[in-house]
Scaffold this active site. Structure first.
Site, PDB file in Angstrom:
ATOM      1  N   HIS A  64       6.834  -2.475   0.691  1.00 33.23           N
ATOM      2  CA  HIS A  64       5.504  -2.993   0.406  1.00 33.23           C
ATOM      3  C   HIS A  64       5.188  -4.028   1.483  1.00 33.23           C
ATOM      4  O   HIS A  64       6.068  -4.790   1.904  1.00 33.23           O
ATOM      5  CB  HIS A  64       5.440  -3.620  -0.997  1.00 33.23           C
ATOM      6  CG  HIS A  64       5.336  -2.589  -2.085  1.00 33.23           C
ATOM      7  ND1 HIS A  64       5.768  -2.811  -3.374  1.00 33.23           N
ATOM      8  CD2 HIS A  64       4.828  -1.326  -2.061  1.00 33.23           C
ATOM      9  CE1 HIS A  64       5.536  -1.715  -4.107  1.00 33.23           C
ATOM     10  NE2 HIS A  64       4.967  -0.807  -3.324  1.00 33.23           N
ATOM     11  N   ASP A  66       3.956  -6.866   1.840  1.00 39.12           N
ATOM     12  CA  ASP A  66       4.271  -8.303   1.767  1.00 39.12           C
ATOM     13  C   ASP A  66       5.738  -8.606   2.052  1.00 39.12           C
ATOM     14  O   ASP A  66       6.134  -9.772   2.088  1.00 39.12           O
ATOM     15  CB  ASP A  66       3.844  -8.896   0.408  1.00 39.12           C
ATOM     16  CG  ASP A  66       4.443  -8.181  -0.790  1.00 39.12           C
ATOM     17  OD1 ASP A  66       4.572  -6.938  -0.749  1.00 39.12           O
ATOM     18  OD2 ASP A  66       4.772  -8.849  -1.793  1.00 39.12           O
ATOM     19  N   HIS A 138      11.284  -0.566  -9.160  1.00 40.61           N
ATOM     20  CA  HIS A 138      10.000  -1.042  -8.643  1.00 40.61           C
ATOM     21  C   HIS A 138       9.069   0.127  -8.307  1.00 40.61           C
ATOM     22  O   HIS A 138       8.033  -0.051  -7.689  1.00 40.61           O
ATOM     23  CB  HIS A 138      10.253  -1.923  -7.414  1.00 40.61           C
ATOM     24  CG  HIS A 138       9.065  -2.692  -6.947  1.00 40.61           C
ATOM     25  ND1 HIS A 138       8.220  -3.374  -7.811  1.00 40.61           N
ATOM     26  CD2 HIS A 138       8.540  -2.888  -5.703  1.00 40.61           C
ATOM     27  CE1 HIS A 138       7.255  -3.958  -7.108  1.00 40.61           C
ATOM     28  NE2 HIS A 138       7.425  -3.669  -5.838  1.00 40.61           N
ATOM     29  N   ASP A 209      11.681  -7.142  -5.384  1.00 43.75           N
ATOM     30  CA  ASP A 209      10.652  -6.836  -6.389  1.00 43.75           C
ATOM     31  C   ASP A 209      11.216  -5.835  -7.387  1.00 43.75           C
ATOM     32  O   ASP A 209      11.734  -4.787  -7.006  1.00 43.75           O
ATOM     33  CB  ASP A 209       9.423  -6.201  -5.720  1.00 43.75           C
ATOM     34  CG  ASP A 209       8.578  -7.211  -4.973  1.00 43.75           C
ATOM     35  OD1 ASP A 209       9.042  -8.340  -4.784  1.00 43.75           O
ATOM     36  OD2 ASP A 209       7.446  -6.842  -4.587  1.00 43.75           O
TER      37      ASP A 209
END
Ligand SMILES: [Zn+2]
Ligand SMILES: [Zn+2]
Length: 367
Positions: A64, A66, A138, A209
């Site tokens: 992802h 980020d 996730h 995450d």
């Protein structure tokens, strides 16, 4: 052996004025391992007391944006500085595919770049510790990572050694290292006679995450520190479920079940500031902290007091609000480094990045 965690970015999904995107530096002795590299991580390192060191290894938890967008910029900076130290990037399956795209962004590098895809159960071994990849939940290809130290030799029993007639000196060291030794009188003393039971090493778990998952609980069992996301508070439980993120409550319940010593919550949604997250988690698991950017967790051995949060422990000199340099430049004392301009960037040719070229405008530092 010193072991700590430097929090470089503690915000989830989008940065805030106070919190950068995911990035955590593991420091063990002289080793430096970066886990995740969100946008802005290289600048967070520069602002910190660590500096933008030539990291030999970077672990990514998942892809992802980020968690990795800071990487192409950092790789490029290293190249502009003429780095020669090889770099290995580890990540879950999909790493090589991702770099197929990123290579067009960062271009040619001055150093060797190795990509290693890890799946749950893989471990990267070192002399006295290893980094294990474990499964998280996730919804995408993702790993958590656990730094696991090998057990340490037991405590040396001085009285027992003296009682057996071992003379103080080098024989002590050899016994401590697990060797049998022969005494001047010809008798033999084995390490078991003078060493207590082996003591476990430390374990630090970075889950990345994930929702609170059984696989994370297993990986985190008896860890000194569990770094777990708490993107949401329990009021947004449904949203957390939908997006496969954790709440402060679910992360705290997991930490309690796993018997960790300290829970560090990170990856906060930009609607939270920290205090509400820490309150919620501590109601379930009191040993919880919510580090801010540039906080450190010093992971001391249990007999030395265990892990503790050091607020602002990695703040650079400038960030602590100390007086500016005499010349008023406000320069925080970044270490000038040699390097070479990149041939595809004429503006930088012959102007080593990171090196100071002439005096900065004095108005920079005037507030
Ligand atoms: Zn994230
Ligand atoms: Zn994510």
């Amino acid at each position: 052996m010193d072991l700590d965690l430097v929090f470089l970015g503690t915000s989830g999904s989008v940065p805030t004025a106070k919190r950068g995107l995911a990035g955590t530096l593991l420091r063990r002795g002289g080793e430096r391992i970066l886990v995740d590299c969100g946008e802005g991580t290289q600048r967070q390192l520069l602002r910190s007391s660590v500096g933008l060191v030539e990291l030999p290894e970077i672990f990514l938890t998942h892809y992802h944006a980020d968690h990795y967008l800071g990487l192409p910029g950092m790789l490029k900076t290293f190249a502009l500085r003429g780095r020669e130290v090889p770099l290995t990037v580890y990540g879950p399956p999909g790493l090589k595919e991702l770099f197929g795209i990123l290579r067009r962004v960062f271009g040619r590098l001055s150093y060797e770049l190795t990509l290693v895809e890890l799946v749950s159960g893989d471990a990267v071994g070192r002399d006295d510790y290893r980094i294990e990849a474990f499964a998280v939940e996730h919804g995408v290809s993702a790993n958590g990572y656990a730094l696991v130290e090998e057990p340490r030799p037991g405590r040396f029993d001085l009285e027992a050694a003296k009682g057996l007639g071992v003379p103080e000196g080098p024989l002590f060291g050899r016994l401590q290292a697990g060797e049998s030794v022969q005494l001047p009188d010809g008798s033999t003393v084995s390490p078991e006679q003078v060493l207590g039971p082996a003591r476990s090493g430390r374990k630090i778990v970075l889950a990345g995450d994930t929702r609170a998952a059984g696989s994370v609980l297993e990986a985190a069992r008896d860890a000194e520190v569990l770094v777990h996301e708490a993107t949401f508070s329990v009021e947004e439980r449904e949203r957390a479920d939908e997006t496969l993120h954790a709440t402060a409550t679910s992360a705290a319940e997991l930490a309690a079940a796993a018997g960790v010593r300290l829970l560090a919550l990170t990856h906060l949604s930009n609607r939270y500031f920290g205090p509400e997250i820490v309150r919620e988690a501590r109601a379930v698991f009191p040993e919880t902290v919510v580090p801010k950017d540039f906080d450190i967790i010093d992971v001391r051995f249990p007999e030395r007091g265990g892990p503790r949060l050091v607020k602002g422990g990695a703040l650079g000199r400038h960030e602590e609000g100390e007086p500016h340099d005499k010349d008023g430049s406000g320069d925080p004392g970044e270490r000038p480094r040699g390097g070479r301009g990149d041939s595809d960037d004429p503006a930088l040719r012959g102007n080593p990045v990171g090196a100071r070229v002439g005096r900065r405008d004095a108005s920079d530092g005037a507030r």
